[in-house]
Design a protein around this motif. Structure first.
Motif, PDB file in Angstrom:
ATOM      1  N   THR A 134     -28.848 -74.592  45.396  1.00  0.00           N
ATOM      2  CA  THR A 134     -28.991 -74.918  46.800  1.00  0.00           C
ATOM      3  C   THR A 134     -29.154 -76.412  46.939  1.00  0.00           C
ATOM      4  OG1 THR A 134     -30.050 -72.839  47.128  1.00  0.00           O
ATOM      5  CG2 THR A 134     -30.276 -74.437  48.878  1.00  0.00           C
ATOM      6  N   VAL A 170     -40.850 -68.187  48.189  1.00  0.00           N
ATOM      7  CA  VAL A 170     -39.992 -68.401  47.028  1.00  0.00           C
ATOM      8  C   VAL A 170     -39.793 -69.896  46.845  1.00  0.00           C
ATOM      9  CG1 VAL A 170     -38.791 -66.198  47.311  1.00  0.00           C
ATOM     10  CG2 VAL A 170     -37.849 -68.255  48.369  1.00  0.00           C
ATOM     11  N   LEU A 171     -39.432 -70.262  45.648  1.00  0.00           N
ATOM     12  CA  LEU A 171     -39.245 -71.676  45.354  1.00  0.00           C
ATOM     13  C   LEU A 171     -37.771 -71.936  45.096  1.00  0.00           C
ATOM     14  CD1 LEU A 171     -40.745 -74.368  44.742  1.00  0.00           C
ATOM     15  CD2 LEU A 171     -40.526 -73.745  42.330  1.00  0.00           C
ATOM     16  N   GLU A 172     -37.259 -72.847  45.852  1.00  0.00           N
ATOM     17  CA  GLU A 172     -35.852 -73.211  45.660  1.00  0.00           C
ATOM     18  C   GLU A 172     -35.748 -74.717  45.757  1.00  0.00           C
ATOM     19  OE1 GLU A 172     -33.006 -71.246  45.369  1.00  0.00           O
ATOM     20  OE2 GLU A 172     -34.198 -69.407  45.207  1.00  0.00           O
ATOM     21  N   GLU A 173     -35.177 -75.329  44.758  1.00  0.00           N
ATOM     22  CA  GLU A 173     -34.917 -76.767  44.808  1.00  0.00           C
ATOM     23  C   GLU A 173     -36.163 -77.563  45.203  1.00  0.00           C
ATOM     24  OE1 GLU A 173     -31.762 -78.490  44.334  1.00  0.00           O
ATOM     25  OE2 GLU A 173     -31.515 -76.615  43.220  1.00  0.00           O
ATOM     26  N   ASN A 174     -37.251 -77.275  44.505  1.00  0.00           N
ATOM     27  CA  ASN A 174     -38.500 -77.990  44.741  1.00  0.00           C
ATOM     28  C   ASN A 174     -39.024 -77.851  46.162  1.00  0.00           C
ATOM     29  OD1 ASN A 174     -38.763 -78.833  42.164  1.00  0.00           O
ATOM     30  ND2 ASN A 174     -37.554 -80.699  42.528  1.00  0.00           N
ATOM     31  N   ALA A 175     -38.732 -76.748  46.776  1.00  0.00           N
ATOM     32  CA  ALA A 175     -39.306 -76.496  48.088  1.00  0.00           C
ATOM     33  C   ALA A 175     -39.611 -75.012  48.182  1.00  0.00           C
ATOM     34  CB  ALA A 175     -38.334 -76.907  49.188  1.00  0.00           C
ATOM     35  N   MET A 176     -40.622 -74.706  48.964  1.00  0.00           N
ATOM     36  CA  MET A 176     -40.982 -73.296  49.124  1.00  0.00           C
ATOM     37  C   MET A 176     -40.496 -72.792  50.467  1.00  0.00           C
ATOM     38  SD  MET A 176     -44.754 -72.793  47.611  1.00  0.00           S
ATOM     39  CE  MET A 176     -45.515 -73.913  48.754  1.00  0.00           C
ATOM     40  N   TYR A 177     -40.216 -71.521  50.486  1.00  0.00           N
ATOM     41  CA  TYR A 177     -39.761 -70.898  51.731  1.00  0.00           C
ATOM     42  C   TYR A 177     -40.453 -69.566  51.901  1.00  0.00           C
ATOM     43  CZ  TYR A 177     -35.978 -74.227  51.021  1.00  0.00           C
ATOM     44  OH  TYR A 177     -35.268 -75.352  50.822  1.00  0.00           O
ATOM     45  N   LEU A 190     -38.173 -66.887  58.539  1.00  0.00           N
ATOM     46  CA  LEU A 190     -38.463 -68.263  58.222  1.00  0.00           C
ATOM     47  C   LEU A 190     -39.450 -68.806  59.214  1.00  0.00           C
ATOM     48  CD1 LEU A 190     -34.809 -68.704  57.636  1.00  0.00           C
ATOM     49  CD2 LEU A 190     -36.526 -68.891  55.865  1.00  0.00           C
ATOM     50  N   LEU A 191     -39.551 -70.056  59.195  1.00  0.00           N
ATOM     51  CA  LEU A 191     -40.579 -70.644  60.031  1.00  0.00           C
ATOM     52  C   LEU A 191     -40.115 -70.875  61.454  1.00  0.00           C
ATOM     53  CD1 LEU A 191     -42.015 -72.897  57.303  1.00  0.00           C
ATOM     54  CD2 LEU A 191     -42.870 -70.719  58.141  1.00  0.00           C
ATOM     55  N   PHE A 248     -45.513 -78.148  45.843  1.00  0.00           N
ATOM     56  CA  PHE A 248     -44.213 -78.130  46.522  1.00  0.00           C
ATOM     57  C   PHE A 248     -44.377 -78.108  48.031  1.00  0.00           C
ATOM     58  CE2 PHE A 248     -43.374 -75.930  42.457  1.00  0.00           C
ATOM     59  CZ  PHE A 248     -42.521 -76.885  41.918  1.00  0.00           C
ATOM     60  N   ALA A 249     -43.538 -78.850  48.658  1.00  0.00           N
ATOM     61  CA  ALA A 249     -43.555 -78.867  50.114  1.00  0.00           C
ATOM     62  C   ALA A 249     -42.882 -77.609  50.619  1.00  0.00           C
ATOM     63  CB  ALA A 249     -42.810 -80.085  50.636  1.00  0.00           C
ATOM     64  N   LEU A 250     -43.406 -77.121  51.739  1.00  0.00           N
ATOM     65  CA  LEU A 250     -42.730 -76.004  52.372  1.00  0.00           C
ATOM     66  C   LEU A 250     -41.729 -76.613  53.336  1.00  0.00           C
ATOM     67  CD1 LEU A 250     -43.161 -72.792  52.525  1.00  0.00           C
ATOM     68  CD2 LEU A 250     -43.789 -73.358  54.851  1.00  0.00           C
ATOM     69  N   LYS A 251     -40.485 -76.175  53.224  1.00  0.00           N
ATOM     70  CA  LYS A 251     -39.444 -76.812  54.014  1.00  0.00           C
ATOM     71  C   LYS A 251     -39.586 -76.462  55.480  1.00  0.00           C
ATOM     72  CE  LYS A 251     -37.217 -79.399  51.363  1.00  0.00           C
ATOM     73  NZ  LYS A 251     -37.065 -80.818  51.686  1.00  0.00           N
ATOM     74  N   LYS A 310     -29.777 -71.614  52.056  1.00  0.00           N
ATOM     75  CA  LYS A 310     -29.689 -70.381  51.308  1.00  0.00           C
ATOM     76  C   LYS A 310     -30.062 -69.156  52.135  1.00  0.00           C
ATOM     77  CE  LYS A 310     -30.589 -68.217  47.093  1.00  0.00           C
ATOM     78  NZ  LYS A 310     -30.977 -68.325  45.742  1.00  0.00           N
ATOM     79  N   PHE A 311     -30.930 -69.362  53.071  1.00  0.00           N
ATOM     80  CA  PHE A 311     -31.389 -68.203  53.818  1.00  0.00           C
ATOM     81  C   PHE A 311     -30.472 -67.849  54.957  1.00  0.00           C
ATOM     82  CE2 PHE A 311     -35.354 -69.925  52.008  1.00  0.00           C
ATOM     83  CZ  PHE A 311     -35.384 -69.013  50.982  1.00  0.00           C
TER      84      PHE A 311
END
Lengths: 386, 925
Positions: free
Chosen positions: B154, A355-362, B6-7, B98-101, B107-108
């Motif tokens: 977020t 998903v995309l949130e605040e210019n980042a994917m998760y 998550l990661l 987009f970067a993957l955090k 949020k999660f």
């Protein structure tokens, strides 16, 4: 009613009361015949479900198969029902039809030859529903110091044609809700697919239609029983009969909520049966000082009137109303997905949802993006009005 | 249950052999991306997740000696707009745009979903049960999640959380509370306004708040963004209660009386102080053959009889409800009692009208010499009594008043329904005595009690007892005495209910009881005694009106006809000492009971169930006309034979009839239970009791022992049909089955009389069985099978002890044991409209666990100086010392489709209580 008050009264003086689980030691051999279903003035087919009771520790229905089930009226018309699935007996399309003013009875012959029947019961005049409406209420609760918001539903009936009308209300709720997150992309064995551009691939991978992932509709029966009557009222109208309360602790009110109320006009005997059932289920949550007892149904063993049966073959005329409500302007307390045990990405649990949130994917679990995992269906029901 | 994973990538057992600080350097090379990935993954414990398309045809071209991997990746992919990110486990992510955090987004860190919440609660609850509508005890309770900020935006910025800690009852701030944030290992303290501030990264936190005098409470806090959060706290308090006293003294061998106890004021003063107010009735519960259904029952059961078969009279005034607060207290102040007589057998014929027992209480005659006051203060109520001369001719008064202030206790309970309720009671007694010359005595007595409860769900109720009596005693000579008593009593119950608007109602009922009794007592020179008497009772029961309350209510007002009856009796008792060792007592009572108009009476089809459909005739009887008559003879025969000087054998037979019944469909008796008179459709109950006993004394009568056996039969017992409803029912007989009761038992008693050590020990074995089956009409409960009565407790043992260490200090204890009362279990499950319904076993087929309780108390008297203004004493008592959770009842609940049983314990903890009592004068008077 009375008893419940007394029960509550008891609470008032309970200075130190405790509640401990207690291991029950049941006699589980009891097998009692249970009947569900009935006949209405709406078009058939009508269904009668027969089962036997279950031990309390494995509460599933045990269907009672191979019975001969007959619905007859007082003018000699009758129909033998067909078993369409184990324990479920149905009339045929275009078969017997409930007519207001006529009387109906059910006859059951079990495979071991026992005969059960209900007496003839009259199909009462139907009474219309005037309005079904909700009010935003804040329920007092220790967990929510400022109250738990939600819709309290009420019903107003139209005036009955006679003074004593007995009602049973059946509620079915349908609600629209969204998944916790909108799917942005899918990672699948080294490829990334975007919902914006790669819909076909995504649909191919997850075998779903992307558009429907986010918004769902779920229909459920409200598992409660509501009864009322007008025989003690000055006019045969019920105003503000409370129905159920839907809180913001679940997603039910999060988008739009629809409620179908089916109002059954029944006999006094049927009303008393359902009222007793209602009292019993609501009593369970209080100090149980009312003498508990078995609420005998209307199916009687012809040869042995001491044998008890459960359930009621209900003869009723029906009125229906469906209402819709948008999300209330109140705080919501349902919770979304939460962090779980770490998952080994290397085990290639594919696809992985992004998903995309605040210019980042998760990366998220499927449950967070696919609303159907919460039990709903992806297509809008026909009756739904936006 | 849903997860956001998550990661947190687990690489089993990997220690990465890398440069310091996990830095990986890449040396000079020129390879394809795929080859580079393969090599790197081989060489290092790292892993690449990337988009094939975005990395297509990419080459890794390193021209410097060495370069940091991250740097290299960034340089390589910057043009393609592929964002590189890395997590702490050595995973690299390369995705376009987009970067993957690599870190977990706030949020999660969502709050646990409801299922998870339930699980957390369960883990934290001792009783593994979580439903906040119940009373419960928590060791530690994680309250609901407090959410701060909104989740649609977020921001990874830190959020500012302003917390407010306050009293959950009135919203007042709690200052200097300690707020511990587990995740940050940080402690904050609230300011004078109950506030604290916290700056944290969005996420989940656990806050534990405590402060002196407050219940420690933990909260889950979910922070999305800046905002306010509220934290309600509860005041910690200790619950106290007060306690009882008693004793008795008996001429147990020489009288014919069996099943009798007498407790005097002197004995009350000397005996144990345990539980609540000094309460002689509670003390009676420690006698053999007396049972209750539980701690909070408005009635008690004597030798297997339902509670409506007990006669409760105080100075000749009949009391229809002797309980305050549903049975926790008795409706009069024990300070004002001079004597308490209790008959469970051989009931003298001067009483009559109720089958099972008589509690006859005599109120103190005021002190005709001096003015005196005594008062007591306990945690929930206070009482005061004053007495003194009216004039100096020997006349006196005695006034007593008692009131509760127990609402503060309700506020402590962790249950909204209780907390938002209120309950209170008061009672008062007045007794005036006028000696009129040598031979006459006049007595005037007034009595009042009131209970009020305002319940959370819009229900209010109130009940009162009101009574008065006048007694005139005339001594003709030493041998002949006449006693005339006139008494009236009234019991009123009112309830209003606004739970559902259109059904809002108020209703009430009251019982008025007027009674006259005249007795002539003649003692022959030979020791024979004759008593003759006349007794007449008029009882009127108004079932009041059932009226709509407020305009929204559309209920039809219902009016019920009152009913009335007159019963007149003549009675005679003769006591004859046949020989020095053999005595006989015989009593006869002839009663004519008349049910009177005005009243509409329905006739029902013979041999058919009484139901509205089976009504054949309706007759209206005008005022004062006799609707039906019942003539019955009650009798009491008792004989005693003294086998030796300290061993007696006694036997007796008792026959009684009862014309009033209580209508109740609950297990325990409640104040809302209506009463009903015998009428053409309800035959009077008839009770017979056979009994025999052996009595032996030891140590010059200091130790008394006895064994009594009884067999009791009740015919036409009034039982209520399953699901019976009486409030709005104009024809209660349609909800009644007249059945049978059979009970029998053996009672053993060992008693040690006044000394340093006094008290008693008893054991009872008994059985009580009810059958409600009319084979003719087919009406039945429990499919016609017999069932144990609700209060049937086969084994019961009680011990009460008092030990006087000195004149001023005494110690006492009670030990109470009984078999658990019978209950009906769920035995099966079925479904109707998808709602799971419980089917039940045969009635009362199972039992609650055994009941056991220990109470102790210590009394310390003030100094024993003779000349002093006032004497005070302290009593400290502990009710249920071991804190055993005795089951009061059982509830059955559906937990995830499985029926689970929970036992409810009332007073299921040790309850300490400290009382201070004061009276004018010294210890003795």
């Amino acid at each position: 009613m009375k008893t419940k008050h007394v029960l509550i009264a008891f609470f008032v003086i309970v200075i130190v009361a405790c509640k401990d689980e207690f291991l029950l030691n049941f006699d589980t051999n009891q097998k009692i015949l249970v009947v569900e279903g009935g006949i209405t003035n709406l078009e058939g087919p009508y269904a009668v479900r027969l089962s036997t009771t279950l031990p309390v520790n494995q509460p599933l229905r045990i269907p009672l198969e191979n019975c001969r089930v007959t619905i007859s009226d007082n003018t000699g018309v009758s129909e033998v029902l067909t078993e369409t699935e184990p324990g479920v007996y149905k009339t045929v399309v275009g078969g017997i039809r409930g007519i207001i003013g006529k009387e109906y009875s059910l006859l059951v012959t079990t495979p071991d030859g026992k005969k059960y029947e209900t007496g003839f019961e009259k199909m009462e005049e139907s009474v219309g529903i005037d309005t079904v409406y909700a009010e935003l209420n804040y329920k007092e609760s220790l967990d929510y110091p400022f109250g738990l918001p939600g819709y309290q539903f009420y019903i107003n009936t139209q005036p009955g044609q006679k003074a004593d009308n007995y009602f049973l209300w059946d509620l079915t709720e349908t609600y629209q809700y969204d998944a916790d997150y909108r799917l942005y992309a899918l990672y699948y064995y080294g490829d990334i697919f975007y919902t914006k551009s790669d819909m076909e691939q995504i649909e191919d991978i997850v075998k779903l239609n992307y558009d429907t992932l986010f918004t769902c509709w779920k229909t459920e029966t409200v598992k409660d029983i509501f009864t009322g009557h007008t025989s003690n009222l000055s006019t045969p109208v019920i105003n503000r009969q409370p129905l159920h309360f839907v809180s913001t602790e679940t997603k039910k009110l999060s988008v739009r909520y629809g409620l179908l109320v089916q109002q059954y006009a029944v006999s006094k005997k049927a009303y008393q049966f359902w009222k007793s059932i209602r009292e019993q289920i609501s009593d369970e949550s209080f100090l149980n000082t009312r003498q508990p007892y078995n609420i005998a149904g209307n199916l009687e063993n012809v040869a042995d009137t001491r044998e008890i049966t459960y359930g009621f073959f209900t003869v009723a005329s029906v009125a229906e109303k469906r209402v819709f409500y948008n999300k209330p302007n109140a705080a919501f307390y349902f919770e979304k997905g939460y962090t779980a045990e770490p998952i080994d990405l290397h085990k290639k649990q594919q696809p992985v949802y992004l998903v995309l949130e605040e210019n980042a994917m998760y990366f998220v679990h499927k449950d967070c993006v696919d609303c159907r995992t919460e039990g709903g269906v992806a297509h809008k029901p026909d009756f739904w009005i936006d | 249950m849903r997860f956001v994973f998550l990661l947190f990538i687990v690489l089993p057992g990997i220690v990465i052999a890398q440069e310091p600080e996990n830095q990986i350097f890449v040396t000079r090379q020129n390879t394809s991306w795929e080859e580079f990935v393969r090599q790197m993954e081989q060489k290092f414990e790292i892993h690449f997740f990337y988009d094939h398309i975005a990395t297509e045809n990419v080459r890794i071209n390193v021209q410097v000696e060495r370069i940091l991997l991250e740097q290299l990746l960034e340089q390589t992919f910057v043009e393609k707009d592929v964002k590189v990110s890395k997590d702490t486990d050595g995973n690299y992510f390369l995705f376009p745009k987009f970067a993957l955090k690599p870190t977990v987004a706030s949020k999660f860190f969502h709050a646990p979903d409801s299922e998870y919440k339930t699980r957390v609660n369960e883990q934290n609850n001792n009783d593994k049960y979580s439903n906040d509508t119940f009373l419960k005890t928590y060791n530690e309770y994680i309250a609901g999640t407090v959410v701060v900020g909104t989740d649609n935006i977020t921001k990874n910025r830190n959020a500012r959380v302003k917390g407010f800690v306050f009293n959950s009852e009135d919203g007042t701030p709690v200052d200097l509370a300690r707020v511990f944030i587990a995740e940050l290992n940080e402690v904050l303290v609230t300011n004078g306004s109950g506030e604290f501030e916290l700056e944290v990264a969005p996420g989940n936190y656990t806050l534990t708040i405590n402060s002196l005098g407050w219940h420690e409470k933990s909260f889950k806090l979910t922070v999305f963004s800046s905002g306010d959060a509220n934290f309600p706290m509860r005041v910690k308090s200790i619950l106290l209660d007060e306690t009882v006293v008693t004793a008795e003294r008996n001429q147990n061998l020489s009288t014919t009386t069996m099943g009798f106890e007498k407790i005097t004021a002197k004995a009350i003063k000397e005996m144990p102080v345990v539980l609540g107010e000094k309460d002689v009735v509670k003390m009676a519960l420690l006698l053999p053959g007396v049972q209750t259904t539980g701690e909070i029952s408005s009635g008690f059961n004597v030798r297997g009889s339902p509670s409506d078969q007990n006669m409760f009279i105080i100075n000749d005034v009949s009391i229809y409800n002797s309980s305050h607060l549903f049975g926790l207290f008795t409706t009069f102040n024990s300070d004002a009692i001079s004597e308490f007589k209790f008959y469970k057998n051989s009931i003298p014929v001067e009483y009559g009208g109720l089958l099972s027992s008589v509690f006859d209480i005599d109120v103190k005659t005021g002190n005709s010499q001096n003015f005196s006051v005594r008062a007591g203060v306990g945690p929930t109520s206070a009482r005061a009594m004053a007495e003194g001369p009216i004039t100096n001719n020997g006349s006196s008064y005695m006034v007593s008043f008692r009131s509760s202030y127990s609402d503060w206790m309700l506020r402590q309970v962790d249950n909204l329904e209780v907390r938002n309720s209120s309950a209170s009671f008061q009672d008062a007694l007045m007794n005036f005595n006028f000696p009129l010359g040598e031979k006459n005595k006049l007595n005037l007595f007034l009595y009042w009690s009131r209970d009020y409860a305002d319940l959370f769900l819009g229900i209010q109720n109130e009940y009162r007892n009101l009574g008065a009596s006048i007694g005139w005693t005339h001594n003709f000579n030493k041998k002949l005495t006449s006693e005339l008593n006139l008494a009236s009593s009234q019991y009123t119950y009112n309830e209003s209910n606004i739970e559902v608007e259109y059904l809002a109602n108020q209703h009430s009922f009251d019982i008025a009881h007027y009674e006259a009794k005249w007795k002539l007592l003649y003692s022959f020179a030979s020791g024979k005694k004759l008593e003759l008497g006349w007794n007449s009772k008029f009882i009127r029961i108004s079932n009041g009106d059932f009226l709509p309350l407020y305009n929204q209510s559309t209920l039809n007002p219902l009016t019920f006809e009152p009913e009335q009856s007159v019963s007149s009796s003549i009675f005679a008792t003769y006591r004859w000492d046949v020989s020095a060792r053999f005595s006989v007592d015989a009593g006869l009572r002839a009663t004519r009971y008349a049910y009177l108009g005005p009243k509409t009476v329905f006739s029902y089809m013979k041999n058919e169930p009484k139901s509205i459909d089976n009504i054949t005739d309706t007759t209206f009887y005008p005022k004062n006309s006799v609707i039906n008559n019942n003539q019955n003879i009650d009798c009491n025969f008792a004989a005693k034979y003294e086998l030796t000087n300290n061993l007696s054998f006694k036997a007796g037979y008792n026959l009684l009839h009862q014309y009033t019944f209580m209508l109740s469909n609950t297990v325990s008796v409640s104040p809302s239970s209506k009463w009903k008179l015998s009428d053409p459709n309800l035959t009077p109950m008839q009770g017979e009791q056979f009994s025999a006993g052996l009595y032996k004394n030891f140590a010059n009568g200091k130790i008394e022992t006895s064994v009594e056996a009884y067999y009791k039969k009740v015919k036409h017992l009034v039982e209520y049909k399953d699901g019976a409803e009486f409030v709005t029912n104009p024809v209660p007989e349609t909800n009644i089955i007249q059945g049978k009761l059979r009970s029998y038992g053996v009672e053993f008693m060992l008693k040690k009389k006044m000394d340093k050590l006094s008290g008693w020990l008893n054991y009872t074995w008994s059985k009580a069985e009810v059958t409600a089956f009319n084979p003719v009409t087919g009406e039945m409960n429990n499919q016609g099978y017999s069932y144990p009565a609700n209060y049937d407790r086969p084994h019961a043992a009680n011990m009460t002890l008092n030990y006087k260490l000195s004149k001023r200090l005494s110690f006492s204890a009670n030990l109470v044991y009984s078999t658990g009362r019978p209950i009906t279990y769920p035995s099966s499950v079925y479904y109707l409209n998808d709602v799971q319904i419980t089917g039940f076993s045969k009635r009362n087929d199972y039992r609650l666990p055994d009941y056991f309780r220990t109470d102790i108390s210590i009394s310390l008297e003030g100094n024993l100086k003779k000349n002093k203004l006032a004497h005070g004493f302290w009593s400290l008592s502990f009710y249920n010392l071991t804190g055993r959770r005795n089951a009061y009842s059982m509830v059955f609940q559906n937990v995830d489709g499985e029926i689970k049983g929970y036992k409810i314990s009332i007073l299921g903890a040790m309850i300490p209580s400290l009382n201070y009592n004061l009276k004018l004068g010294n210890y003795e008077n």
